[in-house]
Design an enzyme around this catalytic site. Structure first.
Site, PDB file in Angstrom:
ATOM      1  N   ALA A  74      29.857  40.363  48.586  1.00  0.00           N
ATOM      2  CA  ALA A  74      29.533  41.395  49.582  1.00  0.00           C
ATOM      3  C   ALA A  74      28.030  41.477  49.772  1.00  0.00           C
ATOM      4  O   ALA A  74      27.257  41.369  48.821  1.00  0.00           O
ATOM      5  CB  ALA A  74      30.104  42.730  49.140  1.00  0.00           C
ATOM      6  N   ARG A  89      38.561  47.326  60.614  1.00  0.00           N
ATOM      7  CA  ARG A  89      37.805  48.044  59.574  1.00  0.00           C
ATOM      8  C   ARG A  89      36.341  48.237  59.970  1.00  0.00           C
ATOM      9  O   ARG A  89      35.695  47.329  60.487  1.00  0.00           O
ATOM     10  CB  ARG A  89      37.866  47.260  58.262  1.00  0.00           C
ATOM     11  N   HIS A 112      37.564  37.410  57.742  1.00  0.00           N
ATOM     12  CA  HIS A 112      36.726  38.147  56.797  1.00  0.00           C
ATOM     13  C   HIS A 112      37.488  39.192  55.997  1.00  0.00           C
ATOM     14  O   HIS A 112      37.254  39.360  54.811  1.00  0.00           O
ATOM     15  CB  HIS A 112      35.620  38.823  57.607  1.00  0.00           C
ATOM     16  N   HIS A 144      34.617  38.277  61.011  1.00  0.00           N
ATOM     17  CA  HIS A 144      33.222  38.722  61.022  1.00  0.00           C
ATOM     18  C   HIS A 144      32.504  37.915  62.096  1.00  0.00           C
ATOM     19  O   HIS A 144      32.670  36.697  62.179  1.00  0.00           O
ATOM     20  CB  HIS A 144      32.570  38.473  59.657  1.00  0.00           C
ATOM     21  N   ALA A 187      38.142  46.835  43.121  1.00  0.00           N
ATOM     22  CA  ALA A 187      39.294  47.740  43.038  1.00  0.00           C
ATOM     23  C   ALA A 187      39.945  47.670  41.658  1.00  0.00           C
ATOM     24  O   ALA A 187      40.189  48.706  41.025  1.00  0.00           O
ATOM     25  CB  ALA A 187      40.303  47.386  44.129  1.00  0.00           C
ATOM     26  N   SER A 246      34.973  48.730  52.841  1.00  0.00           N
ATOM     27  CA  SER A 246      35.939  48.068  51.973  1.00  0.00           C
ATOM     28  C   SER A 246      35.599  48.220  50.493  1.00  0.00           C
ATOM     29  O   SER A 246      36.481  48.493  49.667  1.00  0.00           O
ATOM     30  CB  SER A 246      36.006  46.604  52.359  1.00  0.00           C
ATOM     31  N   GLU A 260      24.888  49.799  59.913  1.00  0.00           N
ATOM     32  CA  GLU A 260      25.687  48.651  60.361  1.00  0.00           C
ATOM     33  C   GLU A 260      26.465  49.047  61.605  1.00  0.00           C
ATOM     34  O   GLU A 260      26.510  50.222  61.978  1.00  0.00           O
ATOM     35  CB  GLU A 260      26.618  48.170  59.233  1.00  0.00           C
ATOM     36  N   SER A 298      36.272  38.488  46.505  1.00  0.00           N
ATOM     37  CA  SER A 298      35.252  38.739  47.534  1.00  0.00           C
ATOM     38  C   SER A 298      34.136  39.677  47.080  1.00  0.00           C
ATOM     39  O   SER A 298      33.023  39.624  47.610  1.00  0.00           O
ATOM     40  CB  SER A 298      35.907  39.340  48.782  1.00  0.00           C
ATOM     41  N   ALA A 303      32.002  40.019  44.725  1.00  0.00           N
ATOM     42  CA  ALA A 303      30.671  39.526  44.330  1.00  0.00           C
ATOM     43  C   ALA A 303      29.899  38.941  45.518  1.00  0.00           C
ATOM     44  O   ALA A 303      28.687  38.754  45.436  1.00  0.00           O
ATOM     45  CB  ALA A 303      30.820  38.488  43.234  1.00  0.00           C
ATOM     46  N   ARG A 326      33.209  45.375  65.423  1.00  0.00           N
ATOM     47  CA  ARG A 326      33.218  43.984  64.999  1.00  0.00           C
ATOM     48  C   ARG A 326      34.104  43.077  65.844  1.00  0.00           C
ATOM     49  O   ARG A 326      33.745  41.954  66.161  1.00  0.00           O
ATOM     50  CB  ARG A 326      33.746  43.948  63.572  1.00  0.00           C
ATOM     51  N   GLY A 335      38.165  42.312  40.980  1.00  0.00           N
ATOM     52  CA  GLY A 335      37.210  42.732  42.003  1.00  0.00           C
ATOM     53  C   GLY A 335      36.881  44.200  41.795  1.00  0.00           C
ATOM     54  O   GLY A 335      37.236  44.786  40.762  1.00  0.00           O
ATOM     55  N   GLY A 361      26.732  46.320  51.967  1.00  0.00           N
ATOM     56  CA  GLY A 361      26.684  47.451  51.054  1.00  0.00           C
ATOM     57  C   GLY A 361      27.946  48.278  51.068  1.00  0.00           C
ATOM     58  O   GLY A 361      29.006  47.816  51.464  1.00  0.00           O
TER      59      GLY A 361
HETATM   60  P1  FAD Z   1      38.459  40.990  45.381  1.00  0.00           P
HETATM   61  O1  FAD Z   1      37.069  41.369  45.130  1.00  0.00           O
HETATM   62  O2  FAD Z   1      38.691  39.891  46.352  1.00  0.00           O
HETATM   63  O3  FAD Z   1      39.078  40.605  43.972  1.00  0.00           O
HETATM   64  C1  FAD Z   1      40.368  40.067  43.865  1.00  0.00           C
HETATM   65  C2  FAD Z   1      40.599  39.689  42.421  1.00  0.00           C
HETATM   66  O4  FAD Z   1      41.950  39.295  42.226  1.00  0.00           O
HETATM   67  C3  FAD Z   1      39.757  38.517  41.955  1.00  0.00           C
HETATM   68  O5  FAD Z   1      39.309  38.811  40.671  1.00  0.00           O
HETATM   69  C4  FAD Z   1      40.743  37.357  41.928  1.00  0.00           C
HETATM   70  O6  FAD Z   1      40.368  36.356  41.030  1.00  0.00           O
HETATM   71  C5  FAD Z   1      41.988  38.090  41.472  1.00  0.00           C
HETATM   72  N1  FAD Z   1      43.247  37.420  41.828  1.00  0.00           N
HETATM   73  C6  FAD Z   1      43.689  37.070  43.058  1.00  0.00           C
HETATM   74  N2  FAD Z   1      44.896  36.487  42.962  1.00  0.00           N
HETATM   75  C7  FAD Z   1      45.223  36.473  41.636  1.00  0.00           C
HETATM   76  C8  FAD Z   1      46.332  35.976  40.910  1.00  0.00           C
HETATM   77  N3  FAD Z   1      47.363  35.360  41.496  1.00  0.00           N
HETATM   78  N4  FAD Z   1      46.330  36.110  39.574  1.00  0.00           N
HETATM   79  C9  FAD Z   1      45.296  36.702  38.925  1.00  0.00           C
HETATM   80  N5  FAD Z   1      44.207  37.169  39.576  1.00  0.00           N
HETATM   81  C10 FAD Z   1      44.172  37.058  40.910  1.00  0.00           C
HETATM   82  N6  FAD Z   1      32.853  44.941  52.153  1.00  0.00           N
HETATM   83  C11 FAD Z   1      32.040  45.997  52.147  1.00  0.00           C
HETATM   84  O7  FAD Z   1      32.485  47.132  52.046  1.00  0.00           O
HETATM   85  N7  FAD Z   1      30.684  45.812  52.231  1.00  0.00           N
HETATM   86  C12 FAD Z   1      30.106  44.584  52.350  1.00  0.00           C
HETATM   87  O8  FAD Z   1      28.901  44.466  52.399  1.00  0.00           O
HETATM   88  C13 FAD Z   1      30.962  43.458  52.380  1.00  0.00           C
HETATM   89  N8  FAD Z   1      30.457  42.217  52.519  1.00  0.00           N
HETATM   90  C14 FAD Z   1      31.290  41.134  52.402  1.00  0.00           C
HETATM   91  C15 FAD Z   1      30.748  39.850  52.412  1.00  0.00           C
HETATM   92  C16 FAD Z   1      31.563  38.750  52.212  1.00  0.00           C
HETATM   93  C17 FAD Z   1      30.974  37.373  52.230  1.00  0.00           C
HETATM   94  C18 FAD Z   1      32.958  38.932  52.011  1.00  0.00           C
HETATM   95  C19 FAD Z   1      33.862  37.761  51.787  1.00  0.00           C
HETATM   96  C20 FAD Z   1      33.512  40.218  52.036  1.00  0.00           C
HETATM   97  C21 FAD Z   1      32.691  41.321  52.231  1.00  0.00           C
HETATM   98  N9  FAD Z   1      33.207  42.615  52.230  1.00  0.00           N
HETATM   99  C22 FAD Z   1      32.356  43.686  52.251  1.00  0.00           C
HETATM  100  C23 FAD Z   1      34.638  42.854  51.975  1.00  0.00           C
HETATM  101  C24 FAD Z   1      34.809  43.196  50.504  1.00  0.00           C
HETATM  102  O9  FAD Z   1      33.930  42.427  49.730  1.00  0.00           O
HETATM  103  C25 FAD Z   1      36.235  42.977  50.015  1.00  0.00           C
HETATM  104  O10 FAD Z   1      37.155  43.492  50.914  1.00  0.00           O
HETATM  105  C26 FAD Z   1      36.402  43.662  48.658  1.00  0.00           C
HETATM  106  O11 FAD Z   1      35.425  43.205  47.769  1.00  0.00           O
HETATM  107  C27 FAD Z   1      37.776  43.415  48.102  1.00  0.00           C
HETATM  108  O12 FAD Z   1      37.791  43.902  46.789  1.00  0.00           O
HETATM  109  P2  FAD Z   1      39.109  43.774  45.926  1.00  0.00           P
HETATM  110  O13 FAD Z   1      38.808  44.324  44.593  1.00  0.00           O
HETATM  111  O14 FAD Z   1      40.251  44.315  46.674  1.00  0.00           O
HETATM  112  O15 FAD Z   1      39.376  42.187  45.851  1.00  0.00           O
HETATM  113  C1  SIN Z   2      28.206  42.441  56.136  1.00  0.00           C
HETATM  114  O1  SIN Z   2      27.309  42.608  55.315  1.00  0.00           O
HETATM  115  O2  SIN Z   2      28.010  42.114  57.299  1.00  0.00           O
HETATM  116  C2  SIN Z   2      29.615  42.620  55.689  1.00  0.00           C
HETATM  117  C3  SIN Z   2      29.932  44.046  55.595  1.00  0.00           C
HETATM  118  C4  SIN Z   2      31.408  44.269  55.538  1.00  0.00           C
HETATM  119  O3  SIN Z   2      32.207  43.359  55.684  1.00  0.00           O
HETATM  120  O4  SIN Z   2      31.794  45.421  55.335  1.00  0.00           O
END
Ligand code: FAD
Ligand code: SIN
Length: 566
Positions: free
Chosen positions: A57, A385, A350, A241, A27, A390, A125, A53, A55, A291, A25, A60
């Site tokens: 989002a 949050r 969420h 959410h 991070a 995020s 937002e 998650s 992809a 929220r 993801g 923004g």
């Molecule tokens: P993720 O993006 O969830 O990535 C986790 C990764 O770990 C993935 O690649 C997964 O395959 C891998 N993984 C997990 N377990 C294992 C394992 N056991 N072995 C190997 N790989 C593993 N936040 C915002 O700030 N703005 C937004 O607009 C927003 N919109 C959102 C809309 C939706 C629909 C959702 C679901 C979330 C949204 N969020 C938003 C929240 C935000 O997207 C997430 O909190 C953030 O992307 C998390 O990033 P991450 O890198 O921590 O984890």
């Molecule tokens: C949204 O677009 O409503 C999600 C934003 C977020 O979770 O930060």
């Protein structure tokens, strides 16, 4: 050493890495990029980098990059939403360095939307005092940013990507990380040895039957850390959410499509079955209240048998230059024309504010293990949050983790060894899917938006039954050559069951309502309880938290349930 089943065969395939990052993801990828040119093995459980998650989002990335904005204002909005639990130093890092990271992304060429004059467009937002959300492709921010980052990662020679690699367990020896036990699609069990590991495995949304999170969000990193004895924090705080599309998909176990908060930022309104705009009576900010308040107000109406709708007709009639193509296509797929009809909405799990306890550099209670992104709990978000903080957290703490990992290791990882875990043979009757969906439904009903001691105790009793069932199945018969999908699904169930249990215990322990955690039997915020709660596996076994406080008010025998995962 935690992965010990000494009557089992040893894992024979061993690979060495300088640094392992788990998760592709925002991070994990950002951390891996910032570690370059140091050698990184990036593991992800999906067949391509796209997973998690990020992809998905929509709204923004928040950041104080506007001319009238400042990190201090962003920090005070973050703290207001966080309901008294934010760690101020983590908020300061998030908002101050957030603005710097966002400016860097802009200069690196991130595909953020711009106006006719070439200026970055800033959206608004809920609970943000001003416009500070950068977005890409309108409401497809995650898709565009993920694609852009994946492309850079794939072209970075120092990063070796291993796809379809399911991280099963952290391997610990002498209070130090030694690597990770992984099941790989082609190779099977592989022990990836490394002195430094970064967990960036995302959130826990799949714990709940109604969630916006994709199927990968199964709390794997959190569960692995708990089993390895790490300190976790604030597990009771799960953000729902307010506006996911309410459709038949929920019952099929699929994620609920999100209807972005940015629509409310542009003026979309919430209505009850009679067409009345109810949020004006609930909070001075109406639809832009924090929220948790909007989500609970919707939930209260839904459980009384009403329907709740989001009216976006006025917003979509404004010329917003294709600002919401994702929402438009989600609605069309569900047979709704958002330009003429209101959208039925419901809250859905969420984001997990709780996670592996980490400091501002992503350091954890285990030497050699760093965390970033949603799996971490730095305290930056407090009890709730703020929207779009995020993705920002992913880049800010991904960067910090990369800066913090030492250049040299000072200990040996040579002696660690691991054993092949048991993947039970399951009959169709005990369909794994049935166990998983049962847990998710229970969590949504009893550990969701409204919680009470009786519901939480009931959930704990069910978790214990599930834990025993898992134990019994593992004691029966192990598969000789499980498939990747069988290992992943079994591993995810174990992880969800463990984390679900601990989220429930943490929810029972917090006898107040604060931010995303709402107790019908303790509906008020208690100023004396404005502290984060940390605990470890061991604390649960001794029925206390890391401050030594007893887990009062429950009759469960958590020791048995927890130890059955070992
Ligand atoms: P993720 O993006 O969830 O990535 C986790 C990764 O770990 C993935 O690649 C997964 O395959 C891998 N993984 C997990 N377990 C294992 C394992 N056991 N072995 C190997 N790989 C593993 N936040 C915002 O700030 N703005 C937004 O607009 C927003 N919109 C959102 C809309 C939706 C629909 C959702 C679901 C979330 C949204 N969020 C938003 C929240 C935000 O997207 C997430 O909190 C953030 O992307 C998390 O990033 P991450 O890198 O921590 O984890
Ligand atoms: C949204 O677009 O409503 C999600 C934003 C977020 O979770 O930060």
């Amino acid at each position: 050493m935690n992965v010990v089943r000494s009557n089992r065969p040893k894992v024979g395939v061993i690979k060495y890495s300088e640094i392992i990052v788990i998760g592709s993801g925002i991070a994990g990828m950002f951390a891996a990029l910032r570690l370059a040119p140091r050698k990184v093995t990036l593991l992800t459980k999906t067949p391509s980098l796209t997973g998690g998650s990020t992809a998905w989002a929509q709204g923004g990335i928040a950041g104080a990059v506007g001319l009238t904005d400042s990190p201090q204002e962003h920090a005070s909005d973050t703290i207001l939403a966080g309901a008294g639990l934010n760690v101020s130093s983590a908020v300061e890092v998030l908002t101050t360095e957030g603005a710097d990271r966002l400016n860097e992304l802009i200069s690196m060429g991130a595909p953020f939307d711009r106006d006719e004059k070439g200026q970055i467009i800033l959206g608004r937002e809920a609970a943000h005092g001003q416009r500070r959300i950068v977005h890409a492709g309108g409401d497809s921010t995650g898709h565009h940013i993920h694609k852009w980052l994946s492309n850079i990662v794939s072209k970075t020679p120092s990063i070796e990507v291993k796809e379809s690699a399911f991280a099963w367990e952290l391997v610990v020896s002498n209070n130090h990380i030694c690597g990770v036990l992984v099941y790989q699609y082609k190779e099977g069990w592989v022990f990836h040895k490394a002195p430094f590991v970064v967990l960036a495995t995302g959130g826990s949304g799949q714990l709940f039957s109604a969630t916006t999170n994709p199927s990968e969000a199964t709390a794997d990193g959190l569960a692995m850390a708990i089993r390895a004895g790490l300190k976790v924090a604030d597990l009771e705080f799960v953000q729902f959410h307010p506006t996911a599309l309410s459709s038949s998909r929920t019952s099929k176990g699929l994620p609920m499509p999100l209807i972005t908060e940015a629509l409310r930022g542009e003026g979309a309104t919430l209505h009850n079955s009679k067409g009345q705009r109810f949020m004006k009576d609930v909070h001075p900010e109406a639809e832009l209240a924090p929220r948790d308040i909007v989500a609970r107000s919707i939930w209260e109406r839904l459980i009384e048998g009403e329907k709740v709708y989001l009216d976006v007709r006025e917003v979509l009639s404004q010329n917003l230059n294709n600002r919401f193509p994702t929402v438009q296509s989600i609605c069309v797929e569900a047979g709704i024309d958002p330009k003429t009809e209101m959208i039925p909405v419901a809250p859905a799990a969420h984001y997990h504010m709780g996670g592996i306890a980490a400091d501002e550099s992503g350091r954890t209670s285990l030497q050699g293990l760093w965390v970033c992104g949603e799996v971490a709990s730095t305290g930056a978000h407090g009890a709730n949050r703020l929207a779009s903080n995020s993705l920002l957290e992913g880049v800010v703490f991904g960067h910090r983790v990369a800066e913090d990992i030492p250049q040299k290791q000072t200990y040996s990882i040579n002696n660690a060894e691991v054993y092949v875990p048991i993947i039970p043979e399951l009959s169709k009757k005990i369909a794994l899917e049935k166990l998983t969906q049962g847990l998710r439904k229970l969590m949504y009903e009893k550990v969701g938006l409204r919680r009470s001691a009786s519901g939480l105790e009931l959930a704990i009793a069910s978790h214990e039954k599930l834990a025993n069932e898992i134990d019994d199945l593992e004691a029966r018969k192990s598969q000789k050559s499980p498939t990747f999908v069988q290992v992943r699904k079994w591993g995810e169930l174990r992880n969800l069951a463990l984390v679900g249990h601990l989220v429930t215990i943490a929810s029972l322990k917090r006898c107040e309502s604060r931010g995303a955690h709402y107790r019908t039997d303790f509906p008020n915020l208690e100023p004396r309880l404005a502290t984060r709660k940390y605990f470890t596996y061991e604390d649960i076994n001794t029925n206390s938290d890391s401050e030594g406080t007893s887990f009062d008010g429950t009759k469960r025998e958590s020791k048995n349930a927890i130890s059955s995962y070992l």
